[in-house]
Design a protein around this motif. Structure first.
Motif, PDB file in Angstrom:
ATOM      1  N   PHE A  40       0.782  -1.254   0.157  1.00 27.17           N
ATOM      2  CA  PHE A  40       0.040   0.074  -0.173  1.00 27.17           C
ATOM      3  C   PHE A  40       0.922   1.398   0.081  1.00 27.17           C
ATOM      4  O   PHE A  40       1.765   1.548   0.897  1.00 27.17           O
ATOM      5  N   PRO A  41       0.541   2.286  -1.043  1.00 29.87           N
ATOM      6  CA  PRO A  41       1.381   3.388  -0.783  1.00 29.87           C
ATOM      7  C   PRO A  41       0.958   4.271   0.382  1.00 29.87           C
ATOM      8  O   PRO A  41      -0.046   4.279   0.892  1.00 29.87           O
ATOM      9  N   GLN A  42       1.877   4.521   1.057  1.00 32.98           N
ATOM     10  CA  GLN A  42       1.807   5.384   2.533  1.00 32.98           C
ATOM     11  C   GLN A  42       1.377   6.933   2.248  1.00 32.98           C
ATOM     12  O   GLN A  42       1.738   7.547   1.419  1.00 32.98           O
ATOM     13  N   PRO A  43       0.365   7.104   3.017  1.00 34.07           N
ATOM     14  CA  PRO A  43      -0.128   8.649   3.000  1.00 34.07           C
ATOM     15  C   PRO A  43       0.665   9.760   3.997  1.00 34.07           C
ATOM     16  O   PRO A  43       1.282   9.021   4.832  1.00 34.07           O
ATOM     17  N   GLU A  44       0.539  10.881   3.766  1.00 31.80           N
ATOM     18  CA  GLU A  44       1.229  11.684   4.528  1.00 31.80           C
ATOM     19  C   GLU A  44       0.236  11.882   5.815  1.00 31.80           C
ATOM     20  O   GLU A  44      -0.763  11.705   5.739  1.00 31.80           O
ATOM     21  N   GLU A  45       0.907  12.155   6.877  1.00 35.98           N
ATOM     22  CA  GLU A  45       0.307  12.249   8.137  1.00 35.98           C
ATOM     23  C   GLU A  45      -0.757  13.576   8.126  1.00 35.98           C
ATOM     24  O   GLU A  45      -0.139  14.506   7.961  1.00 35.98           O
ATOM     25  N   LEU A  46      -1.821  13.292   8.665  1.00 40.33           N
ATOM     26  CA  LEU A  46      -2.847  14.376   9.117  1.00 40.33           C
ATOM     27  C   LEU A  46      -3.051  14.605  10.448  1.00 40.33           C
ATOM     28  O   LEU A  46      -2.771  13.585  11.233  1.00 40.33           O
ATOM     29  N   ALA A  47      -3.082  15.749  10.997  1.00 34.34           N
ATOM     30  CA  ALA A  47      -3.602  16.046  12.457  1.00 34.34           C
ATOM     31  C   ALA A  47      -4.827  15.435  12.761  1.00 34.34           C
ATOM     32  O   ALA A  47      -5.808  15.162  11.942  1.00 34.34           O
ATOM     33  N   PRO A  48      -5.066  14.608  13.993  1.00 32.51           N
ATOM     34  CA  PRO A  48      -5.972  14.068  14.410  1.00 32.51           C
ATOM     35  C   PRO A  48      -7.155  15.018  14.848  1.00 32.51           C
ATOM     36  O   PRO A  48      -6.918  16.071  14.994  1.00 32.51           O
ATOM     37  N   PRO A  49      -8.456  14.591  14.782  1.00 29.46           N
ATOM     38  CA  PRO A  49      -8.844  13.406  14.140  1.00 29.46           C
ATOM     39  C   PRO A  49      -9.109  13.443  12.822  1.00 29.46           C
ATOM     40  O   PRO A  49      -9.276  14.389  12.132  1.00 29.46           O
ATOM     41  N   LEU A  50      -9.010  12.234  11.879  1.00 26.35           N
ATOM     42  CA  LEU A  50      -9.374  12.265  10.522  1.00 26.35           C
ATOM     43  C   LEU A  50     -10.951  12.662  10.289  1.00 26.35           C
ATOM     44  O   LEU A  50     -11.243  13.174   9.463  1.00 26.35           O
ATOM     45  N   ILE A  51     -11.744  11.855  11.184  1.00 26.36           N
ATOM     46  CA  ILE A  51     -13.135  11.888  10.998  1.00 26.36           C
ATOM     47  C   ILE A  51     -13.753  12.126  12.576  1.00 26.36           C
ATOM     48  O   ILE A  51     -13.022  11.139  13.276  1.00 26.36           O
ATOM     49  N   GLN A  52     -14.715  12.680  12.624  1.00 25.61           N
ATOM     50  CA  GLN A  52     -15.281  12.859  13.975  1.00 25.61           C
ATOM     51  C   GLN A  52     -16.818  12.833  13.803  1.00 25.61           C
ATOM     52  O   GLN A  52     -17.111  13.807  13.073  1.00 25.61           O
ATOM     53  N   VAL A  53     -17.552  12.182  14.282  1.00 25.05           N
ATOM     54  CA  VAL A  53     -19.091  12.306  14.172  1.00 25.05           C
ATOM     55  C   VAL A  53     -19.548  12.548  15.741  1.00 25.05           C
ATOM     56  O   VAL A  53     -19.367  11.612  16.608  1.00 25.05           O
ATOM     57  N   ASP A  54     -20.826  13.451  15.872  1.00 28.83           N
ATOM     58  CA  ASP A  54     -21.463  13.549  16.865  1.00 28.83           C
ATOM     59  C   ASP A  54     -22.690  13.611  16.975  1.00 28.83           C
ATOM     60  O   ASP A  54     -23.327  14.320  16.058  1.00 28.83           O
ATOM     61  N   GLY A  55     -23.444  12.782  17.628  1.00 29.30           N
ATOM     62  CA  GLY A  55     -25.005  12.906  17.709  1.00 29.30           C
ATOM     63  C   GLY A  55     -25.459  12.526  16.244  1.00 29.30           C
ATOM     64  O   GLY A  55     -26.549  13.151  15.811  1.00 29.30           O
ATOM     65  N   GLY A  56     -24.825  11.631  15.455  1.00 24.18           N
ATOM     66  CA  GLY A  56     -25.146  11.337  14.137  1.00 24.18           C
ATOM     67  C   GLY A  56     -26.342  10.524  14.262  1.00 24.18           C
ATOM     68  O   GLY A  56     -26.530   9.656  14.892  1.00 24.18           O
TER      69      GLY A  56
END
Length: 642
Positions: free
Chosen positions: A302-318
């Motif tokens: 797998f090609p490695q992605p560049e690092e992103l600040a957390p969180p990548l995804i956040q769901v609240d009250g969905g």
């Protein structure tokens, strides 16, 4: 039960079976394994007499019934229950003959029919069929619906239920778990482990083979080699055999070189000529030991992605669903770069809905979803094979996703997933199921996604390719979300389990063994309640209210015990994972300190490594002690609760 004698079969000039021989006694449960394309499904067709061999023969015990899952999914207006009941041809024929015998007042024929119906236990057939359908995920309500109401995957479950219900003397199953979720797979493992007839299973599901099989037949290079035991026993014995043959080959080569050296040195000398001639004959008679060489397996990269600040995804009250009807409510979760999450829960509970939320394919009806603006998500699902252009090549499919990229780079990305120059130029319609699955994985990773969402990625992959996928996922630096019926994949990749049930998503405190136990407990409870309901309906249950109260109390006590044990178990598991990491660090530091080149450099570097090693060893000892204490406390609490 079954004799396979010197079987030869060729297809398109290629020899699939070359003198394959095996004997399978009655009542044995056999796993048929081998790499994709070796001829396992072809062997099943030869056993079923659907195709003729080019040499040799297959003999099944006379009058033995042979069954398999129908290749075409059932359809029509019959209910699921009636469809399964119809699989017992003898019962169906006897019941059809009964009214005619009654109309003709043929007492002798009526007696014969009733005697035979009793002999085959026909009166319990509806209950047995319902039990099988229930185990494969069909509720009582669903069993009463017509087959045409269900999708192809669910219809194939009905076909599997029909094959199991028929109880043939010899049952042939080809990848029976491909259309099942984890819950149904676990049920099937237990059902097949107690199957009363002879069983041959073609499967790449390691857990299924370990749970069910007493013997493994390995189809390799046209031959059948038998190994007693389950799949793990087979893998160990084959590995040991390969190592032994390799050592024998090395020893023989050394012996050959020694004899040849003597011949070369003394052949021309009269005094040694006879000895040299003797050794030359030994060389000619020496049978070469041919080491077992494994074909080069497929690798994933797998090609490695560049690092992103957390969180990548956040769901609240969905809240999410379709056509204004909620499927999942009260969703609160986040996904970070280092997450390895597996989604548990029966089909229809909302796992795919959650996957669509994560991949951005389904918007929330309520609540908020926050994601990084640079986030890239890769999504794999088996149904995507239908979206591939059958006349297009893997190279053309990939080039379409990578516009402006030169041919060399496009081919290089395909090469990460086992598509060499020739395979990359084959049409999709010529690819096997496993090759199409690898193409989908290659396509979804073309832009180095930060999150991989994999919905049943191992269907059609052989065991070696599954192992390669596990290895690649474990070194992938982004997040992984898995939906899989393969417990082996889940256990080796995921470190967080989310249970999708009752319209919500919550963390599951425990491992896959705990989840298996939970499912088995639920199945037993469902059977008890069904029996209690049946007794109540027949007037045999004197105190149904009391029984219901007792069951409720038992469930409450079991829930309290699980809640009490969960923190202790979590402590033990956390300590165990920390021990694994510290052990790996210790091994790495010791390897560095064992390198002689290290001591040619600065002395302070050696000292720093020694200090670091001492600290790691100290932490490892403390963690081991914490693990022991947590494990003992868990076991004591378990014993007290029992």
């Amino acid at each position: 039960m079954l004799h396979i004698n010197d079987l030869v079969y060729r297809i398109g000039g290629r020899v699939l079976l070359d003198g394959a021989t095996a004997h399978i006694p009655a009542g044995q449960r056999v796993g048929l394994v081998g790499r994709n394309g070796t001829g396992k499904s072809t062997l099943l067709r030869l056993i079923l007499n659907e195709t003729a061999p080019d040499g040799g023969d297959v003999t099944v015990r006379p009058r033995a019934s042979v069954g398999r899952v129908a290749q075409e999914a059932p359809a029509g207006d019959d209910t699921l229950l009636d469809c399964v009941l119809a699989a017992d041809k003898e019962r169906a024929a006897l019941l059809a003959d009964l009214p005619r015998a009654e109309d003709e007042a043929d007492a002798h024929r009526l007696a014969e029919i009733h005697e035979r119906l009793n002999a085959i236990d026909a009166h319990s057939a509806p209950a047995r069929a319902a039990s099988i359908l229930s185990g494969l995920g069909f509720s009582a309500e669903a069993q009463a619906r017509p087959v045409r109401d269900f999708s192809g995957g669910w219809r194939m479950r009905v076909a599997l239920a029909a094959a199991l219900f028929a109880r043939p003397d010899l049952l042939l199953l080809d990848e029976p778990t491909n259309h099942l979720d984890l819950e149904a797979t676990i049920w099937l493992e237990n059902y097949l482990a107690a199957y009363p007839g002879t069983l041959i299973i073609v499967s790449h599901d390691r857990d299924l083979l370990n749970k069910v099989c007493q013997r493994i037949l390995h189809l390799d290079k046209g031959k059948l080699v038998s190994y007693m035991g389950d799949y793990d026993d087979f893998a160990r014995m084959r590995r040991e055999m390969m190592e032994l043959r390799e050592k024998q080959a090395v020893k023989q080569e050394a012996r050959r070189a020694h004899l040849q050296s003597f011949v070369d040195r003394f052949r021309a000398k009269a005094t040694k000529a006879r000895q040299a001639q003797s050794r030359l004959k030994m060389l000619e008679k020496m049978e070469p030991v041919i080491p077992i060489v494994e074909d080069k397996g497929i690798q994933f990269d797998f090609p490695q992605p560049e690092e992103l600040a957390p969180p990548l995804i956040q769901v609240d009250g969905g809240t999410a669903g379709y056509d204004g009807k909620p499927v999942l409510r009260r969703l609160n979760f986040r996904i970070d770069m280092d997450d390895r999450i597996a989604l548990l829960g029966a089909n229809g509970n909302g796992k795919s809905t959650l996957a669509k939320i994560i991949t951005g394919r389904l918007a929330l009806m309520e609540g908020t979803l926050k994601a990084s603006t640079k986030l890239r998500v890769g999504y794999f699902a088996q149904h995507q094979t239908e979206e591939l252009n059958p006349l297009g090549t893997p190279l053309q499919h990939m080039a379409k996703l990578m516009p402006g990229v030169n041919d060399t780079k496009v081919r290089a990305h395909l090469g990460r997933f086992g598509f060499g120059a020739q395979l990359a130029d084959n049409r999709v319609e010529q690819l096997s199921g496993g090759e199409k699955a690898r193409l989908l994985i290659a396509l979804m990773t073309h832009d180095a996604p930060h999150v991989l969402v994999l919905d049943e990625p191992t269907n059609h992959l052989d065991i070696d390719t599954r192992d390669a996928l596990i290895e690649a996922l474990n070194v992938f630096e982004g997040a992984v979300v898995l939906i899989s019926h393969d417990p082996h994949l889940v256990e080796l990749v995921a470190d967080r389990l989310w249970l999708v049930a009752d319209g919500g998503v919550k963390p599951f405190d425990g491992d896959m063994q705990d989840y298996r136990r939970l499912l088995l407990d639920q199945a037993r409870e469902a059977r008890r309640e069904a029996k209690a309901d049946a007794r109540a309906a027949n007037g045999a249950d004197e105190a149904p209210a009391q029984s219901a109260a007792n069951r409720k109390e038992d469930r409450r006590a079991a829930a309290e015990l699980r809640q009490k044990l969960a923190p202790l178990k979590k402590q033990a598991q956390a300590a165990e994972k920390k021990m694994e990491k510290l052990t790996a660090q210790k091994d790495a530091l010791e390897a560095k300190l064992a390198d002689p080149k290290l001591y040619d450099g600065p002395a302070d570097k050696v000292s720093a490594l020694q200090i670091e090693l001492g600290e790691v060893v100290k932490q490892l000892e403390e963690t081991e002690m914490a693990w022991l204490e947590a494990s003992e406390a868990y076991e004591e609490a378990m014993a007290a609760g029992a």
